[in-house]
Design a protein around this motif. Structure first.
Motif, PDB file in Angstrom:
ATOM      1  N   ALA A   1      -6.794   0.141  10.010  1.00 52.93           N
ATOM      2  CA  ALA A   1      -7.357   0.233  10.455  1.00 52.93           C
ATOM      3  C   ALA A   1      -8.567  -0.480   9.911  1.00 52.93           C
ATOM      4  CB  ALA A   1      -8.602   1.090  10.424  1.00 52.93           C
ATOM      5  N   GLU A   2      -8.103  -1.293   8.786  1.00 55.25           N
ATOM      6  CA  GLU A   2      -8.985  -2.338   7.476  1.00 55.25           C
ATOM      7  C   GLU A   2      -8.982  -3.740   7.836  1.00 55.25           C
ATOM      8  OE1 GLU A   2      -8.973  -0.336   4.039  1.00 55.25           O
ATOM      9  OE2 GLU A   2      -9.328   1.305   4.415  1.00 55.25           O
ATOM     10  N   ALA A   3      -7.455  -3.985   8.326  1.00 53.95           N
ATOM     11  CA  ALA A   3      -6.884  -4.987   7.925  1.00 53.95           C
ATOM     12  C   ALA A   3      -8.163  -6.388   9.267  1.00 53.95           C
ATOM     13  CB  ALA A   3      -5.991  -5.237   8.504  1.00 53.95           C
ATOM     14  N   PRO A   4      -8.625  -7.416   8.643  1.00 56.43           N
ATOM     15  CA  PRO A   4      -8.628  -8.368   9.557  1.00 56.43           C
ATOM     16  C   PRO A   4      -7.757  -8.485  10.458  1.00 56.43           C
ATOM     17  CG  PRO A   4      -8.470  -9.386   7.328  1.00 56.43           C
ATOM     18  CD  PRO A   4      -8.082  -8.260   7.732  1.00 56.43           C
ATOM     19  N   ASP A   5      -7.941  -9.512  11.435  1.00 61.38           N
ATOM     20  CA  ASP A   5      -6.853 -10.510  12.631  1.00 61.38           C
ATOM     21  C   ASP A   5      -5.962 -11.403  11.619  1.00 61.38           C
ATOM     22  OD1 ASP A   5      -6.926  -8.215  14.820  1.00 61.38           O
ATOM     23  OD2 ASP A   5      -8.594  -9.354  15.877  1.00 61.38           O
ATOM     24  N   PRO A   6      -5.103 -11.183  11.831  1.00 57.98           N
ATOM     25  CA  PRO A   6      -3.946 -11.049  12.750  1.00 57.98           C
ATOM     26  C   PRO A   6      -3.178  -8.988  11.175  1.00 57.98           C
ATOM     27  CG  PRO A   6      -2.851 -12.270  11.078  1.00 57.98           C
ATOM     28  CD  PRO A   6      -4.447 -12.707  11.438  1.00 57.98           C
ATOM     29  N   ALA A   7      -3.118  -8.176  11.561  1.00 51.40           N
ATOM     30  CA  ALA A   7      -3.136  -6.793  11.311  1.00 51.40           C
ATOM     31  C   ALA A   7      -1.873  -7.321  10.815  1.00 51.40           C
ATOM     32  CB  ALA A   7      -3.818  -5.883  11.815  1.00 51.40           C
ATOM     33  N   PRO A   8      -1.217  -6.332   9.325  1.00 46.14           N
ATOM     34  CA  PRO A   8       0.697  -6.996   9.224  1.00 46.14           C
ATOM     35  C   PRO A   8       0.633  -6.226   9.713  1.00 46.14           C
ATOM     36  CG  PRO A   8      -0.714  -5.482   7.196  1.00 46.14           C
ATOM     37  CD  PRO A   8      -2.095  -5.996   8.697  1.00 46.14           C
ATOM     38  N   ARG A   9       2.170  -5.889   9.813  1.00 48.09           N
ATOM     39  CA  ARG A   9       3.376  -5.370  10.868  1.00 48.09           C
ATOM     40  C   ARG A   9       3.751  -4.609   9.655  1.00 48.09           C
ATOM     41  NH1 ARG A   9       2.461  -6.803  15.878  1.00 48.09           N
ATOM     42  NH2 ARG A   9       2.788  -8.887  16.728  1.00 48.09           N
ATOM     43  N   ILE A  10       3.958  -3.106  10.220  1.00 46.90           N
ATOM     44  CA  ILE A  10       4.871  -1.725   8.774  1.00 46.90           C
ATOM     45  C   ILE A  10       5.503  -2.144   9.744  1.00 46.90           C
ATOM     46  CG2 ILE A  10       3.910   0.180   8.404  1.00 46.90           C
ATOM     47  CD1 ILE A  10       1.117  -0.773   7.951  1.00 46.90           C
ATOM     48  N   LEU A  11       6.544  -1.832   8.610  1.00 47.58           N
ATOM     49  CA  LEU A  11       7.866  -1.290   9.029  1.00 47.58           C
ATOM     50  C   LEU A  11       8.584  -0.291   8.223  1.00 47.58           C
ATOM     51  CD1 LEU A  11      10.490  -1.994  10.521  1.00 47.58           C
ATOM     52  CD2 LEU A  11      11.524  -3.733   8.575  1.00 47.58           C
ATOM     53  N   ILE A  12       8.857   0.951   8.813  1.00 45.83           N
ATOM     54  CA  ILE A  12       8.484   1.967   8.013  1.00 45.83           C
ATOM     55  C   ILE A  12      10.005   2.233   7.960  1.00 45.83           C
ATOM     56  CG2 ILE A  12       8.447   4.251   8.744  1.00 45.83           C
ATOM     57  CD1 ILE A  12       6.007   3.161   8.239  1.00 45.83           C
ATOM     58  N   LEU A  13      10.047   2.940   6.505  1.00 43.87           N
ATOM     59  CA  LEU A  13      11.450   3.333   5.460  1.00 43.87           C
ATOM     60  C   LEU A  13      11.270   4.448   5.777  1.00 43.87           C
ATOM     61  CD1 LEU A  13      11.641   0.403   3.540  1.00 43.87           C
ATOM     62  CD2 LEU A  13      12.274   0.233   4.774  1.00 43.87           C
ATOM     63  N   THR A  14      13.095   4.778   6.195  1.00 38.66           N
ATOM     64  CA  THR A  14      12.717   6.808   6.369  1.00 38.66           C
ATOM     65  C   THR A  14      14.428   7.044   5.724  1.00 38.66           C
ATOM     66  OG1 THR A  14      12.503   8.240   7.192  1.00 38.66           O
ATOM     67  CG2 THR A  14      12.970   6.345   8.548  1.00 38.66           C
ATOM     68  N   THR A  15      14.764   7.831   5.107  1.00 40.16           N
ATOM     69  CA  THR A  15      15.695   9.014   4.922  1.00 40.16           C
ATOM     70  C   THR A  15      16.752   8.977   6.153  1.00 40.16           C
ATOM     71  OG1 THR A  15      14.889   8.636   2.756  1.00 40.16           O
ATOM     72  CG2 THR A  15      16.982   9.767   3.462  1.00 40.16           C
TER      73      THR A  15
END
Length: 223
Positions: free
Chosen positions: A71-85
């Motif tokens: 919501a707060e990132a200016p363009d280009p926003a980071p790509r978020i890769l979720i780490l989960t068990t």
């Protein structure tokens, strides 16, 4: 050079990820964070290309941090890769709805992790789409009504709907191109236009919207 921010509340896991990334060619570790609030601050300060985000952390969770960062990132926003068990984690589904680019199991090997970072950092909006589709199908069956109405698909052209439908079924851009007898570049154009019209930031969000609007039904492909 792909700049990566590593977020995990467990020091040994975070240290291992940082060491692995620093040893890989073409990757620079932009920073690390031990909780969601620190992740939000680090993301704003370091402007990474990719964020490896732990989902379950004390205080601010990975899903809230994902929402805040995007919501707060200016363009280009980071790509978020979720780490989960867990590969079927309701929190992961929430993170995909929030705009995360995909998810990766923590027990994935080093090669798969580095491949995921490279793919996401290179602009591909989703890693392992078939796995994400399975997760969306599972939770679409049981999820209650969302607080916001789903986007109106009537804004899309017939071809954009076709591409969105096949994307939600887990097909890659190349597979969609082969099925529709169009070029891969044209597939990307139609999907990007559909995402723009629906105000979506990632391919994962497009998959979620396709299920939540009924364009694709869980376990049944297209209705």
């Amino acid at each position: 050079m792909t700049r990566v921010l590593v977020v995990d509340d467990q020091f040994l896991i975070r240290a291992g990820l940082v060491a692995l990334l620093r040893a890989a060619p073409g990757i620079e570790v932009a920073g690390e964070a031990g909780d969601g609030a620190e992740a939000v601050a680090q993301a704003a300060a370091t402007r990474p290309d990719v964020i490896l985000m732990d989902i379950r952390m004390p205080g601010m969770s990975g899903i809230v941090a994902t929402e805040r960062i995007l919501a707060e990132a200016p363009d280009p926003a980071p790509r978020i890769l979720i780490l989960t068990t867990f590969d079927l984690d309701e929190y992961v589904y929430g993170a995909l709805r929030a705009g995360a680019s995909g998810f990766l199991l923590k027990d994935s090997g080093p090669e798969r992790l580095l491949t995921a970072v490279a793919v996401v950092g290179g602009g591909d909006a989703l890693f392992a789409p078939s796995v994400t589709r399975r997760l969306v199908e599972t939770f679409a069956r049981h999820a209650g009504p969302t607080s916001e109405p789903p986007p109106d698909l009537r804004a899309l052209t017939g071809r954009e709907l076709e591409v969105l439908k096949l994307t939600a079924r887990g097909l890659t851009n190349l597979e969609i191109a082969d099925q529709l007898f169009i070029s891969e570049a044209t597939v990307k154009t139609h999907l990007n236009r559909a995402m723009t019209k629906l105000d979506l930031d990632s391919r994962a969000q497009a998959v979620v919207v396709a299920y939540e609007t009924g364009l694709v039904t869980p376990g049944g492909g297209a209705p």
